[in-house]
Enzyme design. Structure first.
Site, PDB file in Angstrom:
ATOM      1  N   SER A 179       0.821  -1.221   0.000  1.00  0.00           N
ATOM      2  CA  SER A 179       0.000   0.000   0.000  1.00  0.00           C
ATOM      3  C   SER A 179       0.851   1.267   0.000  1.00  0.00           C
ATOM      4  CB  SER A 179      -1.027   0.018   1.127  1.00  0.00           C
ATOM      5  OG  SER A 179      -0.595  -0.681   2.220  1.00  0.00           O
ATOM      6  N   ALA A 212       0.125   0.890  10.517  1.00  0.00           N
ATOM      7  CA  ALA A 212       0.830  -0.401  10.476  1.00  0.00           C
ATOM      8  C   ALA A 212       0.521  -1.201   9.200  1.00  0.00           C
ATOM      9  CB  ALA A 212       0.418  -1.224  11.703  1.00  0.00           C
ATOM     10  N   PRO A 213       1.492  -1.908   8.639  1.00  0.00           N
ATOM     11  CA  PRO A 213       2.876  -2.059   9.119  1.00  0.00           C
ATOM     12  C   PRO A 213       3.814  -0.906   8.747  1.00  0.00           C
ATOM     13  CG  PRO A 213       2.528  -3.382   7.146  1.00  0.00           C
ATOM     14  CD  PRO A 213       1.217  -2.764   7.463  1.00  0.00           C
ATOM     15  N   GLY A 214       3.346   0.037   7.910  1.00  0.00           N
ATOM     16  CA  GLY A 214       4.192   1.215   7.709  1.00  0.00           C
ATOM     17  C   GLY A 214       4.502   1.604   6.267  1.00  0.00           C
ATOM     18  N   GLY A 215       3.703   1.129   5.324  1.00  0.00           N
ATOM     19  CA  GLY A 215       3.969   1.473   3.918  1.00  0.00           C
ATOM     20  C   GLY A 215       3.912   2.969   3.637  1.00  0.00           C
ATOM     21  N   ASP A 231      -1.347   3.403  15.546  1.00  0.00           N
ATOM     22  CA  ASP A 231      -1.983   2.119  15.185  1.00  0.00           C
ATOM     23  C   ASP A 231      -1.763   1.159  16.345  1.00  0.00           C
ATOM     24  OD1 ASP A 231      -2.748  -0.395  13.874  1.00  0.00           O
ATOM     25  OD2 ASP A 231      -2.474   0.677  11.990  1.00  0.00           O
ATOM     26  N   ASP A 251      -6.140   4.723  19.430  1.00  0.00           N
ATOM     27  CA  ASP A 251      -7.207   4.810  18.442  1.00  0.00           C
ATOM     28  C   ASP A 251      -6.989   6.082  17.606  1.00  0.00           C
ATOM     29  OD1 ASP A 251      -9.532   5.162  17.032  1.00  0.00           O
ATOM     30  OD2 ASP A 251     -10.872   4.720  18.709  1.00  0.00           O
ATOM     31  N   ASP A 267      -5.141   5.832   6.513  1.00  0.00           N
ATOM     32  CA  ASP A 267      -5.492   4.683   5.671  1.00  0.00           C
ATOM     33  C   ASP A 267      -6.348   3.697   6.464  1.00  0.00           C
ATOM     34  OD1 ASP A 267      -5.451   3.023   3.469  1.00  0.00           O
ATOM     35  OD2 ASP A 267      -3.478   2.185   3.858  1.00  0.00           O
ATOM     36  N   LYS A 296     -13.579   4.912   1.650  1.00  0.00           N
ATOM     37  CA  LYS A 296     -14.038   3.607   1.177  1.00  0.00           C
ATOM     38  C   LYS A 296     -15.447   3.778   0.620  1.00  0.00           C
ATOM     39  CE  LYS A 296     -12.918  -0.760   1.436  1.00  0.00           C
ATOM     40  NZ  LYS A 296     -11.970  -1.103   0.436  1.00  0.00           N
TER      41      LYS A 296
END
Ligand SMILES: C[S@@+](CC[C@H](N)C(=O)[O-])C[C@H]1O[C@@H](n2cnc3c(N)ncnc32)[C@H](O)[C@@H]1O
Length: 356
Positions: A179, A212-215, A231, A251, A267, A296
């Site tokens: 991502s 997370a994971p950090g893209g 996250d 949160d 994201d 979304k």
């Protein structure tokens, strides 16, 4: 117009609405799943006027567009009718060979590859393409099939800078997730390249909600920015070792920065109404100056939903007396979603609150 397959209705709806707002008569022709939409203006010259009057950047679901018409050709000789069609339009600076972004389109790749050299040399020889005329439009030849081709033109100052509107980006080897490309593509789309150094500069502070994971964090760290990654999930170890990331397990909807930051990106997969409320809060309260967030989309009324989100953010900013640009785009990396970008031009009067 090119769009994501399955979103032809949305691309048609927005063109229909925008052309009506400009007082130009036209109708859309769509076939679900083709990733191509025709917008027909029956009055002579009106399609060109419409394309001049609309800002490409305002289009959400249209990835690329060109002005022209369809041509039926025989498999024996495709080049002669294309050259004849080119004589009806402006001189071009370059040739872009395209297909639809579908499996059928991908199956055309061998043909377009085979035709690329002979077409280019025929167009150079006949001088319908002049590479030195850099301000001339690009010539698009979009192959729907071996027998049906769209011949059209687009202008660099009002269209996407890539054939089919698809940037050729590669996932960097060190990036923790695919991502990562979403944020990079968003930057390419929303920030002119010559402004990257001032708007994505070393030392700038950013907040990444749902990191997370950090893209996405990786993209910002790669530009030497400092990132607060929010996250509850784990961040990539190597990214944390960069020393440029502070991971806060919290949160994202409750998080408030201690001091205002330049960037907020988000994201988190959630309902569009929640995402737009989060975006409106960050901008209206002066917590960031620029933001990128995904909306979304639901299964139905997707065009309507995007308009609702934009209206919601715009009203919140109007109320806070903030002047900002708001733009949405369905990027190539976006599936059932669009990416929204907001940039504050003039701050409002809201007093920035410190974190609780
Ligand atoms: C699509 S992933 C993010 C991928 C990330 N942008 C990347 O490039 O690696 C969504 C993330 O949002 C996180 N998330 C979901 N709800 C959240 C919330 N309320 N607050 C913070 N993070 C949340 C999930 O834990 C998940 O890691």
């Amino acid at each position: 117009m090119h769009c994501r397959p399955g979103f032809e209705g949305e691309a048609a709806a927005e063109m229909q609405e925008l052309s009506a707002a400009k007082g130009i008569a036209g109708y859309a022709v769509t076939r679900e799943g083709t990733a191509l939409v025709r917008f027909v203006c029956p009055e002579e010259g009106e399609a060109a006027t419409l394309m001049r009057k609309l800002s490409f950047h305002k289009l959400v679901f249209v990835r690329q567009w060109a002005l022209g018409s369809w041509l039926d050709v025989s498999a024996e000789d495709r080049i002669t009718p294309i050259i004849t069609a080119c004589a009806q339009g402006p001189l071009a600076s370059c040739l872009w060979l395209e297909t639809a972004d579908t499996n059928d389109g991908k199956a055309m790749a061998a043909l377009t590859k085979k035709l690329s050299k002979p077409l280019e040399s025929a167009l150079l020889k006949t001088r319908f393409i002049r590479p030195t005329k850099t301000d001339a439009p690009r010539l698009h030849l979009c192959f729907e099939s071996g027998q049906r081709i769209f011949v059209g033109w687009s202008w660099a100052n009002n269209s996407a800078p890539w054939p089919m509107g698809i940037p050729r980006l590669k996932v960097p080897r060190e990036a923790p997730s695919r991502s990562t490309l979403k944020l990079e593509e968003a930057w390419h789309h929303f920030i002119p390249r010559d402004e990257w150094d001032s708007r994505l500069s070393p030392g700038m502070q950013a907040v990444d909600l749902g990191a997370a994971p950090g893209g996405w964090t990786w993209q910002m760290v790669n530009r030497h920015m400092k990132v607060i990654a929010v996250d509850n999930g784990p961040m990539d170890r190597r990214l944390m070792d960069s020393g440029q990331v502070e991971h806060i397990e919290a949160d994202g909807y409750m998080f408030k920065p201690k001091v205002p930051v330049q960037w907020m990106v988000c994201d988190i997969v959630d309902k569009p109404a929640r995402s737009s409320a989060l975006l409106a809060r960050w901008i209206a309260r002066g917590w960031c100056r620029e933001a990128i967030i995904n909306f979304k989309l639901p299964m139905k009324r997707r065009y309507y939903e995007v308009q609702q989100c934009i209206d919601h953010v715009q009203s919140a900013l109007d109320e806070a007396g903030i002047r900002a640009t708001i733009a949405c785009k369905q990027l190539y990396s976006d599936r059932e979603e669009v990416t929204c970008h907001v940039r504050v031009l003039q701050a409002g009067s809201y007093k920035v609150q410190s974190a609780v």
